[in-house]
Design an enzyme around this catalytic site. Structure first.
Site, PDB file in Angstrom:
ATOM      1  N   GLY A 109      -5.023  24.081  47.166  1.00 24.68           N
ATOM      2  CA  GLY A 109      -3.680  23.525  46.996  1.00 24.68           C
ATOM      3  C   GLY A 109      -2.538  24.486  47.225  1.00 24.68           C
ATOM      4  NE  ARG A 167     -16.676   8.508  56.267  1.00 23.87           N
ATOM      5  CZ  ARG A 167     -16.289   9.742  55.934  1.00 23.87           C
ATOM      6  NH1 ARG A 167     -15.088   9.952  55.455  1.00 23.87           N
ATOM      7  NH2 ARG A 167     -17.092  10.757  56.095  1.00 23.87           N
ATOM      8  NE  ARG A 216     -14.764  11.932  51.783  1.00 22.36           N
ATOM      9  CZ  ARG A 216     -16.073  11.802  51.987  1.00 22.36           C
ATOM     10  NH1 ARG A 216     -16.838  12.858  52.025  1.00 22.36           N
ATOM     11  NH2 ARG A 216     -16.597  10.616  52.174  1.00 22.36           N
ATOM     12  CG  ASN A 268      -4.056  17.084  58.558  1.00 17.91           C
ATOM     13  OD1 ASN A 268      -4.306  17.455  57.407  1.00 17.91           O
ATOM     14  ND2 ASN A 268      -4.782  17.466  59.601  1.00 17.91           N
ATOM     15  CG  HIS A 322      -6.124  21.900  62.097  1.00 16.46           C
ATOM     16  ND1 HIS A 322      -7.305  21.764  61.390  1.00 16.46           N
ATOM     17  CD2 HIS A 322      -6.436  22.590  63.220  1.00 16.46           C
ATOM     18  CE1 HIS A 322      -8.282  22.346  62.061  1.00 16.46           C
ATOM     19  NE2 HIS A 322      -7.783  22.853  63.179  1.00 16.46           N
ATOM     20  CB  ALA A 341       2.498  30.783  59.582  1.00 15.07           C
TER      21      ALA A 341
END
Ligand code: GAR
Length: 219
Positions: free
Chosen positions: A13, A66, A92, A108, A110, A174
């Site tokens: 987190g 799911r 997930r 999101n 990444h 970053a």
């Protein structure tokens, strides 16, 4: 009106914590109203609790499919009147139905310069590939993992001495600046999503290329 944000986490987190800090600014265009973890006891939940943000754990292992898990997520987000959703280390895959329900309202982060190096073990694969620039990306979620219209990116040079761990640490630093920036762009309406591109009206800041290895002298 500040946009009501839900954050999905699975672990540490630290990106959630960066978003929590950003939301403390009175002029920040978003507020976090719910932090949801699929992992009981995820460390990130304590960041939310310390900031008096509502938390909820919905353990995917408690669901047979799911679809059923995503329906439970969806119901909790709707009940909290979430307007924008941020995945922050949420590990997930979502069903196509869930992605469709949150279409273009779902971000999101990444740890690579997408579309390169989607998936897991990013930094190890970056080093093995020999690229000299890596970085991080905030993008709009699509059904395919780590794919979707790009909101913002930060580039980080890969050093000859880098291990996956040292590169991860610089990229993560970053990420902590990039995610609040990207969320502000979306929440404030400074960017809009047109098909598979995020369109912005202004490009401020440094326009010079980032060389890696660096260019020295008069080249
Ligand atoms: C971050 O590096 C994030 O970019 C990555 O997981 C880490 C979570 O750290 N996400 C992905 O790899 C998504 N494909 P955090 O829990 O400390 O924010």
């Amino acid at each position: 009106m500040r946009k009501r944000v839900g954050v999905l986490i699975s672990g540490r987190g630290s990106n959630l914590q960066a978003l929590i800090e950003a939301c403390k600014a009175p002029d920040y265009p978003a507020e976090i109203v719910l932090v949801l973890s699929n992992v009981p006891g995820a460390a990130g939940l304590s960041h939310a609790e310390a900031a008096y943000i509502q938390t909820l754990t919905i353990n995917h292992k408690d669901f047979a499919t799911r679809e059923a898990f995503d329906a439970a997520l969806d119901a909790a987000l709707i009940q909290a009147r979430v307007e924008l959703l941020c995945n922050a280390g949420f590990m997930r895959l979502h069903t196509a139905g869930f992605v469709a329900r949150w279409l273009n309202r779902h971000l999101n982060i990444h740890p690579s310069l997408l579309p390169a190096f989607t998936g897991l073990h990013t930094h190890k694969r970056v080093i093995e590939a020999g690229v000299t620039l890596s970085g991080c990306t905030v993008h709009i979620v699509r059904p395919e993992m780590d794919e979707g219209p790009i909101v913002a990116q930060a580039a980080i040079p890969v050093l000859p001495s880098d291990t996956a761990e040292t590169l991860a640490a610089r990229v993560l630093a970053a990420e902590h600046r990039l995610y609040p920036h990207a969320l502000a762009l979306v929440a404030s309406g400074a960017v809009r999503i047109e098909g598979e591109r995020v369109v912005r009206t202004t490009q401020e800041g440094d326009q010079s290329p980032l060389f890696s290895p660096p260019v020295s002298g008069a080249l």
